[in-house]
Write a protein that holds these residues in place. Structure first.
Motif, PDB file in Angstrom:
ATOM      1  N   SER A  49      12.910  -3.101  -4.300  1.00  0.00           N
ATOM      2  CA  SER A  49      12.994  -2.090  -5.341  1.00  0.00           C
ATOM      3  C   SER A  49      11.572  -1.639  -5.658  1.00  0.00           C
ATOM      4  O   SER A  49      10.597  -2.307  -5.293  1.00  0.00           O
ATOM      5  CB  SER A  49      13.652  -2.668  -6.599  1.00  0.00           C
ATOM      6  N   GLU A  50      11.453  -0.535  -6.344  1.00  0.00           N
ATOM      7  CA  GLU A  50      10.122  -0.085  -6.732  1.00  0.00           C
ATOM      8  C   GLU A  50       9.467  -1.109  -7.662  1.00  0.00           C
ATOM      9  O   GLU A  50       8.262  -1.351  -7.570  1.00  0.00           O
ATOM     10  CB  GLU A  50      10.205   1.287  -7.406  1.00  0.00           C
ATOM     11  N   THR A  51      10.260  -1.756  -8.502  1.00  0.00           N
ATOM     12  CA  THR A  51       9.743  -2.800  -9.393  1.00  0.00           C
ATOM     13  C   THR A  51       9.171  -3.960  -8.590  1.00  0.00           C
ATOM     14  O   THR A  51       8.093  -4.468  -8.913  1.00  0.00           O
ATOM     15  CB  THR A  51      10.850  -3.299 -10.342  1.00  0.00           C
ATOM     16  N   GLU A  52       9.869  -4.399  -7.549  1.00  0.00           N
ATOM     17  CA  GLU A  52       9.360  -5.491  -6.710  1.00  0.00           C
ATOM     18  C   GLU A  52       8.062  -5.081  -6.012  1.00  0.00           C
ATOM     19  O   GLU A  52       7.130  -5.872  -5.915  1.00  0.00           O
ATOM     20  CB  GLU A  52      10.397  -5.888  -5.654  1.00  0.00           C
ATOM     21  N   PHE A  54       5.867  -2.819  -7.032  1.00  0.00           N
ATOM     22  CA  PHE A  54       4.802  -2.821  -8.048  1.00  0.00           C
ATOM     23  C   PHE A  54       4.384  -4.242  -8.372  1.00  0.00           C
ATOM     24  O   PHE A  54       3.198  -4.539  -8.514  1.00  0.00           O
ATOM     25  CB  PHE A  54       5.256  -2.162  -9.344  1.00  0.00           C
ATOM     26  N   ARG A  55       5.360  -5.114  -8.517  1.00  0.00           N
ATOM     27  CA  ARG A  55       5.059  -6.493  -8.915  1.00  0.00           C
ATOM     28  C   ARG A  55       4.164  -7.177  -7.883  1.00  0.00           C
ATOM     29  O   ARG A  55       3.213  -7.874  -8.244  1.00  0.00           O
ATOM     30  CB  ARG A  55       6.352  -7.272  -9.107  1.00  0.00           C
ATOM     31  N   GLN A 106      -0.273   2.650 -10.203  1.00  0.00           N
ATOM     32  CA  GLN A 106       1.175   2.729 -10.066  1.00  0.00           C
ATOM     33  C   GLN A 106       1.575   4.050  -9.438  1.00  0.00           C
ATOM     34  O   GLN A 106       2.553   4.118  -8.697  1.00  0.00           O
ATOM     35  CB  GLN A 106       1.851   2.501 -11.411  1.00  0.00           C
ATOM     36  N   SER A 110       3.843   4.263  -6.250  1.00  0.00           N
ATOM     37  CA  SER A 110       5.103   5.002  -6.345  1.00  0.00           C
ATOM     38  C   SER A 110       5.212   6.023  -5.213  1.00  0.00           C
ATOM     39  O   SER A 110       6.260   6.137  -4.567  1.00  0.00           O
ATOM     40  CB  SER A 110       5.205   5.692  -7.704  1.00  0.00           C
TER      41      SER A 110
END
Length: 143
Positions: A49-52, A54-55, A106, A110
């Motif tokens: 995911s985009e969250t993963e 970024f993380r 970010q 992204s």
């Protein structure tokens, strides 16, 4: 159809890269890609995911808490994680730093995430991820 094309492309690149070690004598390129995938796929669902994404790069590479990753932070962490030479690490950083400001923000990540998402399902498959990494490593200047 797009997924099949990406998968075929990834397999061909993977086969081409499997014979190559890093020019600096670090890990084999497929091993770097696999380790990076494992480190990034936090919930182990075979998609990022985009969250993963970024993380992995913001949380794990940002050492000063600025919510962006400087070139020095990236070089330090990538070298530590993947035992890679500075020149190779800088090459990867320059491909991730899409706006060329020597910081991974970010916004950079992204844009990179959505660039990798060939089938626009808002998640990255391992084939999509491998395709981008094969492109980046395939452009290394081998001496």
């Amino acid at each position: 159809m797009v997924t099949q094309t990406v998968l075929i492309f990834s397999v061909l690149f993977g086969l081409a890269l499997s014979a190559h070690s890093s020019p600096s004598g670090g890990m084999l390129i497929p091993d770097i890609v696999n380790r990076l995938w494992i480190n990034s796929d936090i919930n182990d669902d075979s998609h990022l995911s985009e969250t993963e994404f970024f993380r992995e790069f913001i949380d794990n590479f940002d050492h000063d808490g600025s919510r962006s990753v400087s070139e020095n932070e990236f070089v330090h962490q990538w070298g530590h994680n993947y035992n890679e030479h500075r020149d190779v690490t800088l090459h990867v950083f320059q491909h991730f730093d899409l706006d060329g400001d020597n910081m991974l923000s970010q916004a950079d990540l992204s844009r990179l995430f959505h660039h990798m998402d060939y089938n626009t399902d808002n998640q990255i498959s391992k084939a999509e991820f491998t395709t981008l990494m094969a492109y980046i490593f395939g452009r290394l200047p081998y001496d």
